[in-house]
Every structure is written in C-alpha cells, then in structure tokens.
Scaffold this motif. Structure first.
Motif, short mmCIF file in Angstrom:
data_model
loop_
_atom_site.label_atom_id
_atom_site.label_comp_id
_atom_site.label_asym_id
_atom_site.label_seq_id
_atom_site.Cartn_x
_atom_site.Cartn_y
_atom_site.Cartn_z
N UNK A 123 7.13 -6.08 -6.00
CA UNK A 123 7.03 -4.68 -5.57
C UNK A 123 7.34 -3.71 -6.68
N UNK A 124 8.35 -4.03 -7.50
CA UNK A 124 8.69 -3.18 -8.64
C UNK A 124 7.60 -3.21 -9.71
N UNK A 125 7.07 -4.40 -9.98
CA UNK A 125 6.01 -4.50 -10.99
C UNK A 125 4.77 -3.76 -10.52
N UNK B 143 5.38 -11.79 -0.84
CA UNK B 143 6.77 -11.31 -0.72
C UNK B 143 7.03 -10.30 -1.84
N UNK B 144 7.10 -9.02 -1.46
CA UNK B 144 7.29 -7.97 -2.45
C UNK B 144 8.69 -7.97 -3.06
N UNK C 33 0.85 -1.20 0.00
CA UNK C 33 0.00 0.00 0.00
C UNK C 33 0.88 1.25 0.00
N UNK C 34 1.99 1.20 0.73
CA UNK C 34 2.90 2.35 0.76
C UNK C 34 3.48 2.62 -0.63
N UNK C 35 3.79 1.55 -1.38
CA UNK C 35 4.29 1.71 -2.75
C UNK C 35 3.24 2.40 -3.63
N UNK C 36 1.98 1.98 -3.48
CA UNK C 36 0.91 2.59 -4.27
C UNK C 36 0.78 4.07 -3.93
N UNK C 37 0.82 4.39 -2.63
CA UNK C 37 0.64 5.79 -2.21
C UNK C 37 1.80 6.66 -2.67
N UNK D 149 2.03 -8.24 0.68
CA UNK D 149 1.12 -7.20 0.19
C UNK D 149 -0.31 -7.64 0.46
N UNK D 150 -0.85 -8.45 -0.40
CA UNK D 150 -2.21 -8.99 -0.19
C UNK D 150 -2.41 -10.19 -1.12
#
Length: 543
Positions: free
Chosen positions: A510-512, A455-456, A354-358, A449-450
C-alpha cells in the motif's frame, strides 16, 4: 537545489533516524531496574504501598488444570477465557481478524502459554478486599457462555469476610469493549473498605521486533486529564514506576494494529501505575480510591475493558485520548483528517487500493500550486546559472560584495533562490502524515487491491511495484538533469532509483503504491509545467 537532491537528503534523514532508533534499542545504554524501598513496603497509608499491595500474577498451575477450570466466552467478535482464580482474562482471540492472510485461525491478542503471559487482571484490595492476600476463587454457574442475543452477562460469585461479591462481565454484540462490574453487598455489622484495581500484564520480550523501515511500537501507554496520550514502554517501566493521579484516565498495551485497554470510571479519581513483575513482565494499571461500604449497603464499581482493533471512532467514545493509540506521531492533526478522507473515499469505491490512488491524486492536486512554484523556480535558477557563475568569478576574492550582487540579480530577475526548496518542505509533512496513516490503519490489514496484490499491509510478493517505482524515479531524474558536478555525487544520484527500489521490497505494498502513484503524478505535472514554460521562452533543460 534540484528536486532529486532534496528528495535524497530528506529521505536519507528519515532512514538515518530509523537506523538510530534501532541502534538505540539494541546497543544503547540499558536501564537499571529501580529497587523497591522498605518505605514503599511498610507504609500502608501511602499510595505507593497500595500499588505494591496489588496482587501478583495467578499462581502457576499445570496446563491441564488451567484449561479445565477456565470459563469460555464466545461472541461474534470475541473468543476469550476467564480464569475463576481472580476472574482474570487469560486468553482472547479476535475471530473477525485472521492470524495471517487467508488463515482460518483467529488473531490471538492475549494468552497465557508456558512462560509467556499477556493477561488482563482486576480485583479488590485494601483492608477487606478479597485480592488483598492472594487471588480468590470465584464460582460460576457454567463453564461456557455464548452470545445469542444483543447482550450476554457472565457472573462470577464470591463470599469473603462478610462481603457478598458478584463480578460481572457484560458483552454486547459487535462490540470489543466489555463492561466489568463489581456488585458488593456488605452482610456484616461493620463498615467494609475495598479498593478496585485493573491492570494489564505482558512479557517484555515476545520474540517479535519491528523492521528498520516499519518501526512498530509494542508496549504500554496511558492517558490522563493532563496528558491525553503518552507511551510508557517497558524500558520506562524498568527505570521508574509510573505514578500519575488523575480524574478518569486509561491504561493500555499496544501492538501495531491492536490494543487492549482498561478504562476505569471516568468520573472518579484513579492512580495510574506501572511496575516490573518477576523481572521480565511489564504491568500497567489503574487504582481507584478506597471505598467504604456501610453494613447492609450495596456498592457498584464499574470499568470497561477493551481488546480489539485500533478503531478510532470506537476508542474515542470510550475515553479521552484513547483513539490516539492509533499513533500518527507528531503529525496526528494532519493524519486524522487524511484518514477520514481515505475512509470516506473507500466507502464509495469499495477498494482500499483504489482509495489510496484517489487520495494521492487529491493531495497532489491540492499541492499543485506549490509544485508549480518549485519547478518554475528550479528552471529559472538553471537559466541564471551563467550569470551566477560570472558574479562568483568576478567577486571570488570579495565575499562581502558577492552576496549583495547575487541578491540584486535575484531581485532583478524576480527569482527566489529558496523557491525550489520551500514548497517541498511544506509538502513533506503531508506526505509523512499519509505514510503513518497507511502504516497504522488496521483497515488496510489484509485488504486486497487487485491481481497479485492481495494484502496492502504486506510487501509486493512479485516486487513489481518497487521496480515500477524505481523506473518512475529514474524518469524524473532524466526529466530534471542533475546540477551537481562532483562525480561521486553524480554516481550516487544515478543509483538512487535502484537503492530505493531495493528498500521498497520490504515496504507494505500500500505504501509503495502510494509512492508510485505520487511519482507518476509528479511526472505528469512536470511535463505540463515545463511545456508551459518552454512556450514562454524559459528553458527547462540543462544546456
């Protein structure tokens, strides 16, 4: 230049750079090991000879003998073994970090198994040092120590040539840094001279390699008063022995999310050195100035040993530049504040995905003015295409007149021909800096993540995110039809979403996730900007 073509060129440049790196590693010219000269061996007063006099690795023993005499130490964050022969740290595990996702085994950072060694050594050389002619055998009160309170001291004792020596390892709860002290009492009737060293030794080849798209560095690094952070990999060691004199400084061995480091007394002068031992082991260390101890006097020598995750805050407190082992490359000055923002957001939402999205929303929002300029400029250039073609046809035989005529057209229509490229070039450093934040940050290791993304730092096991990324890229292509007329280029552009989706199969999820969210935001921004331009009578689609 349309956005997709720009994206293609920049992306291919990055991929080409990574491919070149891998080619150099496998097929580039191999370094030649620099020979040790007779002068280095014979000149006892030179700094070079002091380095060569530092001890070799511990004498080989059978596994049974080695395990039987090791001293085991356990804290809440460290599990390590100390070899009484020299007082070396020969095994170190990190119980707070699993070896693999959902594994019950801790991450093994340092070990001495068979022919492979990754150990932390320290000792006393010079005229009266016990490590001068071999590794001394220290005595310990116990064979096992466990931290129960705030601190734990593990003392090793030795009497050598009139010196009473106590080598102490001081552990603190919750800390990955260990204070290593020498308390030296001169019981003789003459001045004694010792010289402290600390170094890290590791096999050059551990059987692991980085991915073409995840170029992870494994090797040595150091910091000095003149240079806060510099990599010095094993090939550098094979070419030349490092010799740097500095006040303070540090030496380290890096492997993606984790680091081991020696930080000598930061107020004293040291010589940082390296060498190749046994043909297949790299050594990097720090050598202090000789210390004279008068009869009946006691001297204390301090150093700090760190072994654990690349935690920027903790590393920055230990030594100047040690936090740069979290290697964001030449864009570190952008990556560091982005990492701080990412961490700040995660503190509120409690989920790194969620932090990556924000943070992607925030960055794309801040870049919106540049994005608006980019898309407006591209649309205006498309509208000018008939006039541009007319000028090109009129002055096809006179290039000197074509240039001024084109510039006059741009001035009259208030269009900047570089307006579609410059905003993207300005934004690329931001996006590349975020890329390195996601690659280097240990906080994302094994972070869930969800749903199926547990594992990000690992690839999407179901490949859903890469496929969604490809679809979003395809939609962006449809929204901004290509201007290229060459059939080969058109086919290449048409297949780009598929190619990048396949590339992203091996990227950390996480990068994707970051690239997917970035594309979705770009789509929304494009629709909003184009809708406003259509209201003004500016066509945003190719006729």
């Amino acid at each position: 230049m349309d956005s997709q073509r720009s994206f293609l060129i920049i992306a291919l440049a990055i991929v080409s750079f990574f491919l070149w790196q891998e080619w150099q590693k496998d097929y580039g010219p191999k370094p030649v090991v620099a020979p040790v000269t007779q002068q280095q061996v014979s000149n006892d007063n030179s700094s070079a000879s002091l380095i060569m006099d530092s001890p070799e690795t511990p004498q080989a023993t059978t596994p049974t003998e080695a395990v039987a005499r090791r001293i085991k130490v356990s804290t809440d964050v460290l599990e390590l073994e100390i070899d009484p022969r020299g007082g070396d740290i020969v095994s170190l595990k990190l119980p707070q970090y699993a070896l693999t996702k959902d594994s019950q085994d801790p991450y093994v950072l340092m070990r001495q198994i068979g022919a492979f060694e990754y150990v932390a050594q320290s000792g006393l050389i010079a005229r009266d040092g016990p490590d001068r002619n071999g590794r001394p055998l220290y005595q310990s009160e116990a064979s096992e120590y466990r931290l129960n309170g705030d601190t734990l001291t593990v003392p090793l004792r030795l009497e050598h040539n009139g010196l009473q020596i106590e080598k102490r390892f001081i552990f603190t709860a919750g800390k990955y840094d260990v204070r290593v002290e020498y308390q030296i009492l001169n019981n003789s009737a003459e001045v004694k001279t010792v010289q402290a060293y600390q170094h890290l030794l590791q096999n050059i080849d551990n059987g692991e390699s980085s991915s073409m798209f995840m170029p992870i560095y494994r090797g040595a690094a150091f910091g000095s008063a003149e240079e806060r952070y510099k990599k010095y990999d094993f090939s550098d060691m094979q070419k030349n022995n490092l010799t740097v004199t500095t006040t303070g400084g540090w030496v380290a061995m890096l492997e993606h999310y984790f680091v081991s480091a020696w930080v000598p007394d930061q107020a004293s002068t040291h010589q940082l050195y390296s060498r190749i031992h046994g043909g297949n082991k790299g050594v990097i260390g720090a050598l202090s100035n000789p210390l004279d101890i008068d009869p009946g006097q006691t001297a204390t020598i301090n150093a700090v040993f760190y072994a654990g995750p690349k935690d920027q805050d903790n590393l920055a407190q230990l030594a100047n530049g040690l936090d740069l082992t979290v290697d964001y490359g030449f864009l570190w000055f952008i990556s560091q504040p982005l990492f701080w923002l990412l961490t700040f957001i995660q503190g509120f939402v409690g989920n790194w995905g969620v932090a990556i999205i924000i943070i992607t929303l925030i960055v794309k929002g801040l870049m919106y003015p540049l994005t608006k300029i980019q898309y407006e400029s591209m649309a205006k250039m498309r509208n000018l295409k008939p006039k541009i073609e007319e000028i090109q046809s009129r002055y096809k035989d006179d290039r000197q007149k074509m240039g001024p005529a084109m510039m006059e057209l741009y001035r009259k229509e208030k269009v900047n021909p570089m307006g579609g490229c410059l905003p993207m070039l300005i934004q690329m450093p931001i996006f590349l800096a975020l890329y390195w934040v996601f690659v280097e940050s240990v906080e994302l290791r094994h972070a869930p993540f969800m749903l199926w993304i547990t594992d990000l730092s690992a690839k999407d096991p179901l490949y859903v995110l890469p496929v969604l990324f490809g679809i979003s890229m395809f939609m962006m292509q449809k929204l901004t039809p290509m201007q290229v007329t060459d059939p080969l280029q058109q086919k290449l552009m048409m297949w780009m979403p598929v190619v990048f989706s396949i590339f992203f199969f091996w990227f950390p999820s996480g990068l994707v996730l970051y690239w997917l969210v970035s594309n979705l935001i770009s789509l929304a921004q494009m629709l909003y900007i184009y809708k406003g331009m259509e209201k003004k009578g500016i066509h945003t689609r190719k006729a």
